[in-house]
Design an enzyme around this catalytic site. Structure first.
Site, PDB file in Angstrom:
ATOM      1  N   LYS A 108       0.919  -1.308  -0.044  1.00  0.00           N
ATOM      2  CA  LYS A 108      -0.072   0.058  -0.152  1.00  0.00           C
ATOM      3  C   LYS A 108       1.026   1.237  -0.009  1.00  0.00           C
ATOM      4  O   LYS A 108       1.892   1.104   0.520  1.00  0.00           O
ATOM      5  CB  LYS A 108      -0.835   0.032   1.136  1.00  0.00           C
ATOM      6  N   GLY A 209     -19.774   6.984  -1.150  1.00  0.00           N
ATOM      7  CA  GLY A 209     -18.335   7.353  -2.093  1.00  0.00           C
ATOM      8  C   GLY A 209     -18.671   6.619  -3.366  1.00  0.00           C
ATOM      9  O   GLY A 209     -19.780   6.380  -3.765  1.00  0.00           O
ATOM     10  N   ASN A 210     -17.476   6.387  -4.098  1.00  0.00           N
ATOM     11  CA  ASN A 210     -17.730   5.767  -5.143  1.00  0.00           C
ATOM     12  C   ASN A 210     -18.266   4.143  -4.947  1.00  0.00           C
ATOM     13  O   ASN A 210     -18.973   3.794  -6.106  1.00  0.00           O
ATOM     14  CB  ASN A 210     -16.300   5.551  -5.960  1.00  0.00           C
ATOM     15  N   VAL A 211     -17.840   3.572  -4.226  1.00  0.00           N
ATOM     16  CA  VAL A 211     -18.359   2.258  -3.772  1.00  0.00           C
ATOM     17  C   VAL A 211     -19.810   2.395  -3.179  1.00  0.00           C
ATOM     18  O   VAL A 211     -20.898   1.757  -3.569  1.00  0.00           O
ATOM     19  CB  VAL A 211     -17.468   1.398  -2.858  1.00  0.00           C
TER      20      VAL A 211
END
Length: 391
Positions: A108, A209-211
């Site tokens: 990460k 959000g995006n998800v």
């Protein structure tokens, strides 16, 4: 109207970026400092004061293949806070990759910056230069606070990037993560009620959000009764009207009485303070590192709350970007098939946990450890980077 004047800032930005690229991406002010962290193969502090970069790259385990994981951009208050986050996320990616059998390890990257403010292209290029220096040991992608446009700039400094908005890459992984999370919620409902129908089931979604925003659309069409919460009130009200959802304040969503609580924001939300407040039958969401500590999974089990391990249910994005690194190149069909079967993987983990009288988190960790120990799913063919250099 003189449209050339309107376009001038965008043109200047492109010229500035092109100039940086023509310099050969030689970031002379970039500094990489290796840190010793027990249990991790590499932890590198990445700084470039001139280009406003302060970040960390963590590689947890590469037994099964090169480390693959996104770049998270967040305004961490301290370096230690950023370090703790990147270490937890990198370790989580190791287990996520092992369960998904994609032939990658866990890594990460984090950049300490406010993603709501303009991101200097020099900063992103400097981070890309750091990734390039690792020679493929770490492959990056977008993550919270980092967009596909951001990783396109990172790509100018390194080929070790996935999830780009180009023909030969896989693009935004969010749709695949959302579908995998939806299938995970179905698996929880199946385990609890003997049927995976969501008709009339209450699902509380934290974070849009995006998800999260894609997830509630899937849930709506499946017949779920939605409860939602998101700091952006305007967005919340719009989505609530669109999907007939009940809105709760952000400090109340974890206390919602529901069949499934779906965390889709930041991690650490399952902890000593929140566990006594949960009024759900199951927790199944896309957030990474939902457990503040591994032992919190046992407390959920003691309360009779079914937990879908986060590194299993949210693997859809990983499964999708991994396909683009195969020798044959990217096509979404294999991704769709693999993400769809997150449902089956979770049902198997629930059964293992029940049989062994342990938490689902413990069962999933043990399965991942077994695969790592015996090299199950280990990559034998190096990843192929098909995306062109003219992105």
């Amino acid at each position: 109207m003189n449209t050339q004047l309107l376009d001038k800032p965008a043109q200047d930005s492109k010229k500035r970026l092109a100039s940086l690229i023509q310099e050969g991406q030689k970031i002379s002010t970039l500094h990489l400092e290796k840190m010793t962290v027990k249990g991790y193969e590499q932890v590198i502090k990445v700084t470039d004061k001139k280009n406003q970069l302060s970040g960390i790259i963590a590689i947890h385990d590469s037994t099964l293949g090169p480390a693959l994981g996104g770049i998270r951009i967040q305004p961490y208050t301290t370096f230690d806070e950023a370090l703790e986050d990147v270490l937890r996320l990198a370790k989580g990616m190791t287990y996520k990759s092992a369960i998904a059998e994609v032939g990658f390890g866990g890594g990460k990257g984090v950049i300490i910056a406010d993603p709501k403010k303009p991101k200097p292209p020099e900063m992103l290029l400097a981070f890309g230069a750091a990734v390039e220096k690792l020679g493929g040991a770490y492959i990056c992608a977008e993550d919270a606070g980092c967009t596909t446009e951001d990783v396109t700039i990172v790509r100018r400094a390194t080929k070790y990037v996935v999830g780009l908005p180009s023909k030969k890459s896989s693009g935004d992984p969010a749709p695949f993560t959302a579908w995998g999370t939806f299938r995970g919620i179905q698996s929880a409902i199946k385990k609890l009620y003997g049927t995976d129908s969501l008709e009339g089931r209450k699902v509380a979604v934290q974070g849009l959000g995006n998800v999260g925003s894609r997830l509630i659309e899937h849930l709506f069409w499946a017949g779920a009764d939605l409860i939602i919460s998101e700091p952006d009130l305007q967005k919340t009200q719009f989505l609530a009207a669109k999907y007939g959802a009940k809105v709760l304040p952000i400090d109340q969503i974890l206390k919602a009485e529901c069949d499934v609580l779906a965390p889709c924001a930041l991690g650490g939300i399952i902890n000593d303070q929140t566990i006594p407040q949960f009024r759900c039958r199951a927790i199944a969401g896309s957030t990474n590192n939902q457990l503040l500590r591994d032992s919190h999974a046992n407390l959920l089990r003691d309360r009779g709350i079914l937990y879908a391990p986060d590194f299993v249910i949210n693997a859809g994005g990983l499964l999708n970007v991994a396909v683009e690194l195969e020798d044959a190149g990217y096509t979404p069909n294999p991704s769709r098939y693999k993400v769809h079967h997150i449902y089956d993987t979770l049902l198997a983990i629930y059964e293992i946990a029940e049989k062994n009288r342990e938490s689902t988190h413990t069962a999933a960790m043990a399965l991942a450890d077994y695969r790592i120990k015996y090299g199950i799913g280990k990559r034998v063919i190096p990843p192929t980077f098909h995306h062109s250099s003219d992105i």
